[in-house]
Design an enzyme around this catalytic site. Structure first.
Site, PDB file in Angstrom:
ATOM      1  N   SER A   1       0.789  -1.252   0.000  1.00  0.00           N
ATOM      2  CA  SER A   1       0.000   0.000   0.000  1.00  0.00           C
ATOM      3  C   SER A   1       0.805   1.277   0.000  1.00  0.00           C
ATOM      4  O   SER A   1       1.507   1.557   0.958  1.00  0.00           O
ATOM      5  CB  SER A   1      -0.913   0.112   1.217  1.00  0.00           C
ATOM      6  OG  SER A   1      -1.100  -1.066   1.879  1.00  0.00           O
TER       7      SER A   1
ATOM      8  N   HIS B   1      -3.257  -0.123  -4.441  1.00  0.00           N
ATOM      9  CA  HIS B   1      -2.578  -1.328  -4.950  1.00  0.00           C
ATOM     10  C   HIS B   1      -2.771  -1.338  -6.459  1.00  0.00           C
ATOM     11  O   HIS B   1      -3.807  -1.761  -6.956  1.00  0.00           O
ATOM     12  CB  HIS B   1      -3.172  -2.588  -4.324  1.00  0.00           C
ATOM     13  CG  HIS B   1      -2.923  -2.692  -2.852  1.00  0.00           C
ATOM     14  ND1 HIS B   1      -1.983  -3.535  -2.325  1.00  0.00           N
ATOM     15  CD2 HIS B   1      -3.464  -2.029  -1.823  1.00  0.00           C
ATOM     16  CE1 HIS B   1      -1.964  -3.387  -1.012  1.00  0.00           C
ATOM     17  NE2 HIS B   1      -2.858  -2.478  -0.685  1.00  0.00           N
TER      18      HIS B   1
ATOM     19  N   HIS C   1      -4.872  -9.588  -1.424  1.00  0.00           N
ATOM     20  CA  HIS C   1      -5.121  -9.946  -0.027  1.00  0.00           C
ATOM     21  C   HIS C   1      -6.272 -10.939   0.074  1.00  0.00           C
ATOM     22  O   HIS C   1      -7.216 -10.897  -0.707  1.00  0.00           O
ATOM     23  CB  HIS C   1      -5.514  -8.701   0.783  1.00  0.00           C
ATOM     24  CG  HIS C   1      -4.502  -7.615   0.735  1.00  0.00           C
ATOM     25  ND1 HIS C   1      -4.458  -6.704  -0.279  1.00  0.00           N
ATOM     26  CD2 HIS C   1      -3.506  -7.285   1.593  1.00  0.00           C
ATOM     27  CE1 HIS C   1      -3.476  -5.855  -0.052  1.00  0.00           C
ATOM     28  NE2 HIS C   1      -2.867  -6.183   1.059  1.00  0.00           N
TER      29      HIS C   1
ATOM     30  N   TYR D   1      -8.506 -10.818   2.365  1.00  0.00           N
ATOM     31  CA  TYR D   1      -9.738 -10.109   2.737  1.00  0.00           C
ATOM     32  C   TYR D   1     -10.509  -9.574   1.530  1.00  0.00           C
ATOM     33  O   TYR D   1     -11.667  -9.191   1.638  1.00  0.00           O
ATOM     34  CB  TYR D   1      -9.464  -8.973   3.740  1.00  0.00           C
ATOM     35  CG  TYR D   1      -8.585  -7.849   3.234  1.00  0.00           C
ATOM     36  CD1 TYR D   1      -9.024  -6.952   2.268  1.00  0.00           C
ATOM     37  CD2 TYR D   1      -7.301  -7.674   3.746  1.00  0.00           C
ATOM     38  CE1 TYR D   1      -8.213  -5.921   1.819  1.00  0.00           C
ATOM     39  CE2 TYR D   1      -6.483  -6.658   3.313  1.00  0.00           C
ATOM     40  CZ  TYR D   1      -6.949  -5.782   2.344  1.00  0.00           C
ATOM     41  OH  TYR D   1      -6.139  -4.783   1.908  1.00  0.00           O
ATOM     42  N   GLU D   2      -9.843  -9.555   0.360  1.00  0.00           N
ATOM     43  CA  GLU D   2     -10.538  -9.095  -0.846  1.00  0.00           C
ATOM     44  C   GLU D   2     -11.567 -10.126  -1.315  1.00  0.00           C
ATOM     45  O   GLU D   2     -12.351  -9.846  -2.221  1.00  0.00           O
ATOM     46  CB  GLU D   2      -9.527  -8.828  -1.971  1.00  0.00           C
ATOM     47  CG  GLU D   2      -8.597  -7.663  -1.676  1.00  0.00           C
ATOM     48  CD  GLU D   2      -7.554  -7.462  -2.763  1.00  0.00           C
ATOM     49  OE1 GLU D   2      -7.943  -7.165  -3.902  1.00  0.00           O
ATOM     50  OE2 GLU D   2      -6.359  -7.609  -2.472  1.00  0.00           O
TER      51      GLU D   2
ATOM     52  N   ALA E   1       2.629  -2.208   5.033  1.00  0.00           N
ATOM     53  CA  ALA E   1       2.283  -1.257   6.084  1.00  0.00           C
ATOM     54  C   ALA E   1       1.820  -2.079   7.287  1.00  0.00           C
ATOM     55  O   ALA E   1       1.150  -3.092   7.113  1.00  0.00           O
ATOM     56  CB  ALA E   1       1.160  -0.356   5.602  1.00  0.00           C
TER      57      ALA E   1
ATOM     58  N   MET F   1      -2.061  -7.254   7.466  1.00  0.00           N
ATOM     59  CA  MET F   1      -3.008  -8.177   6.813  1.00  0.00           C
ATOM     60  C   MET F   1      -2.423  -8.842   5.569  1.00  0.00           C
ATOM     61  O   MET F   1      -3.158  -9.256   4.676  1.00  0.00           O
ATOM     62  CB  MET F   1      -4.278  -7.405   6.427  1.00  0.00           C
ATOM     63  CG  MET F   1      -4.950  -6.679   7.573  1.00  0.00           C
ATOM     64  SD  MET F   1      -6.290  -5.632   6.968  1.00  0.00           S
ATOM     65  CE  MET F   1      -6.602  -4.613   8.428  1.00  0.00           C
ATOM     66  N   SER F   2      -1.096  -8.906   5.490  1.00  0.00           N
ATOM     67  CA  SER F   2      -0.490  -9.469   4.268  1.00  0.00           C
ATOM     68  C   SER F   2       0.800 -10.208   4.611  1.00  0.00           C
ATOM     69  O   SER F   2       1.010 -10.600   5.754  1.00  0.00           O
ATOM     70  CB  SER F   2      -0.183  -8.333   3.285  1.00  0.00           C
ATOM     71  OG  SER F   2       0.863  -7.515   3.778  1.00  0.00           O
TER      72      SER F   2
ATOM     73  N   ASN G   1       1.016   3.249  12.126  1.00  0.00           N
ATOM     74  CA  ASN G   1       0.146   3.650  13.256  1.00  0.00           C
ATOM     75  C   ASN G   1       0.491   2.793  14.454  1.00  0.00           C
ATOM     76  O   ASN G   1       1.089   1.726  14.302  1.00  0.00           O
ATOM     77  CB  ASN G   1      -1.328   3.404  12.879  1.00  0.00           C
ATOM     78  CG  ASN G   1      -1.581   1.968  12.410  1.00  0.00           C
ATOM     79  OD1 ASN G   1      -1.298   1.608  11.262  1.00  0.00           O
ATOM     80  ND2 ASN G   1      -2.060   1.151  13.322  1.00  0.00           N
TER      81      ASN G   1
ATOM     82  N   HIS H   1      -7.621   3.889   7.272  1.00  0.00           N
ATOM     83  CA  HIS H   1      -6.851   3.526   6.077  1.00  0.00           C
ATOM     84  C   HIS H   1      -6.158   4.769   5.513  1.00  0.00           C
ATOM     85  O   HIS H   1      -5.034   4.694   5.009  1.00  0.00           O
ATOM     86  CB  HIS H   1      -7.788   2.899   5.040  1.00  0.00           C
ATOM     87  CG  HIS H   1      -7.090   2.416   3.794  1.00  0.00           C
ATOM     88  ND1 HIS H   1      -6.082   1.479   3.820  1.00  0.00           N
ATOM     89  CD2 HIS H   1      -7.240   2.755   2.487  1.00  0.00           C
ATOM     90  CE1 HIS H   1      -5.645   1.261   2.587  1.00  0.00           C
ATOM     91  NE2 HIS H   1      -6.328   2.029   1.752  1.00  0.00           N
TER      92      HIS H   1
HETATM   93  N1  HPA Z   1      -3.500  -3.543  11.674  1.00  0.00           N
HETATM   94  C1  HPA Z   1      -3.548  -4.302  10.567  1.00  0.00           C
HETATM   95  N2  HPA Z   1      -3.049  -3.927   9.402  1.00  0.00           N
HETATM   96  C2  HPA Z   1      -2.462  -2.730   9.335  1.00  0.00           C
HETATM   97  C3  HPA Z   1      -2.377  -1.873  10.449  1.00  0.00           C
HETATM   98  C4  HPA Z   1      -2.912  -2.305  11.679  1.00  0.00           C
HETATM   99  O1  HPA Z   1      -2.889  -1.603  12.714  1.00  0.00           O
HETATM  100  N3  HPA Z   1      -1.733  -0.751  10.039  1.00  0.00           N
HETATM  101  C5  HPA Z   1      -1.433  -0.931   8.724  1.00  0.00           C
HETATM  102  N4  HPA Z   1      -1.880  -2.117   8.289  1.00  0.00           N
END
Ligand code: HPA
Length: 272
Positions: A30, A62, A84, A86-87, A114, A212-213, A236, A247
């Site tokens: 991302s 993406h 991903h 989740y898609e 990320a 998530m990847s 974050n 996001h």
């Molecule tokens: N959790 C899951 N996926 C992420 C996060 C998070 O805090 N930050 C960036 N991708």
């Protein structure tokens, strides 16, 4: 058409499109790809939609492209964007680009993503070398009949994030004066961010960062004998450690860290 035939068909198209034979592959997640291509010479690119049998990504940020070129003289293949779970894609679709990279002849792969920082000492904008992972997705991309052409039934993940490559990354970071943290990455399935209770649980289990990847791709790369180097951009503090997650914030922070991460990867590649 079976999976291997599809992959061979995709690879045939990529080979006819690119003049270089890449040795090093990359997966840029991302918002991490934009400035990166400016570091690459002799660029040739192809959109995934022009590659037969290739699944299409659905997430903003993406782009879904392959870029071939030279980074510090080394022929590289850059996968811009990733797929991903989740898609709503199948595991075969999620790991498809990694299988394609392997079939193209790539033996070493650098992944970026990320991630949320679980470790209290991690701040947004930090870069973190992944040393190991916890697969919290609840599934495994290799579940199902094993195709020996890809790799063994029970692949060893004792050194999933290759030690030598990590050493090179740490040296490269030191040379550049870039701080590179290290930690264990936990993968959750997404698309919702985690709850504060899940983050407390993950911290107790030994995770330093969460995303998530990367885990399915790393399992697949190891399955087929590739070496993996993975670097996260901490975007974050994880759920419960800051007021709320978005996001947009993830994209903003990755964009700001692009240059630093690009310079680091270029330096690492020069050491291969
Ligand atoms: N959790 C899951 N996926 C992420 C996060 C998070 O805090 N930050 C960036 N991708």
């Amino acid at each position: 058409m079976n999976e291997l035939s599809k992959i061979k068909e995709s690879v045939k198209r990529l080979k006819s499109n690119f003049s270089l034979s890449p040795e090093i592959g990359m997966v840029l997640g991302s918002g991490l790809s934009e400035t990166f291509s400016s570091l690459v010479d002799d660029v040739e690119e192809i959109s995934w939609s022009d590659v037969p049998s290739f699944p299409e990504p659905t997430v903003e940020g993406h782009e879904g492209k392959f870029i071939s070129g030279r980074l510090n003289e080394k022929p590289v293949l850059i996968q811009q964007g990733r797929l991903h779970w989740y898609e709503g894609l199948s595991w075969d679709e999620v790991i498809y680009p990694i299988r394609v990279q392997k079939e193209l002849g790539i033996e070493e792969i650098i992944m970026t993503n990320a991630a949320g920082g679980i470790n209290e000492s991690f701040s947004p904008g930090d870069l973190c070398l992944i040393t190991d992972h916890i697969n919290f997705s609840g599934d495994n991309p290799l579940r199902g009949p094993n195709n020996e052409a890809f790799g063994p039934r029970f692949p060893d993940l004792s050194h999933a994030y290759g030690g030598d490559l990590r050493e090179n990354a740490l040296i490269a970071a030191e040379e550049l004066g870039v701080e590179l943290k290290q930690g264990v990455y936990a993968m959750t399935s997404g698309p919702s961010y985690e709850t504060p209770a899940e983050i407390t649980a993950l911290r107790t289990l030994g995770a330093d960062l969460v995303g998530m990847s990367t885990v399915p791709e790393t399992i697949t790369a190891n399955h087929s004998g590739m070496d993996v180097l993975a670097i996260s951009c901490i975007t974050n503090k994880a759920a419960g450690m800051q007021d709320q997650l978005s996001h947009e914030e993830v994209i903003q922070v990755t964009k700001k860290s692009n240059q630093k991460l690009g310079d680091l990867i270029a330096r690492i590649v020069s050491k291969f």
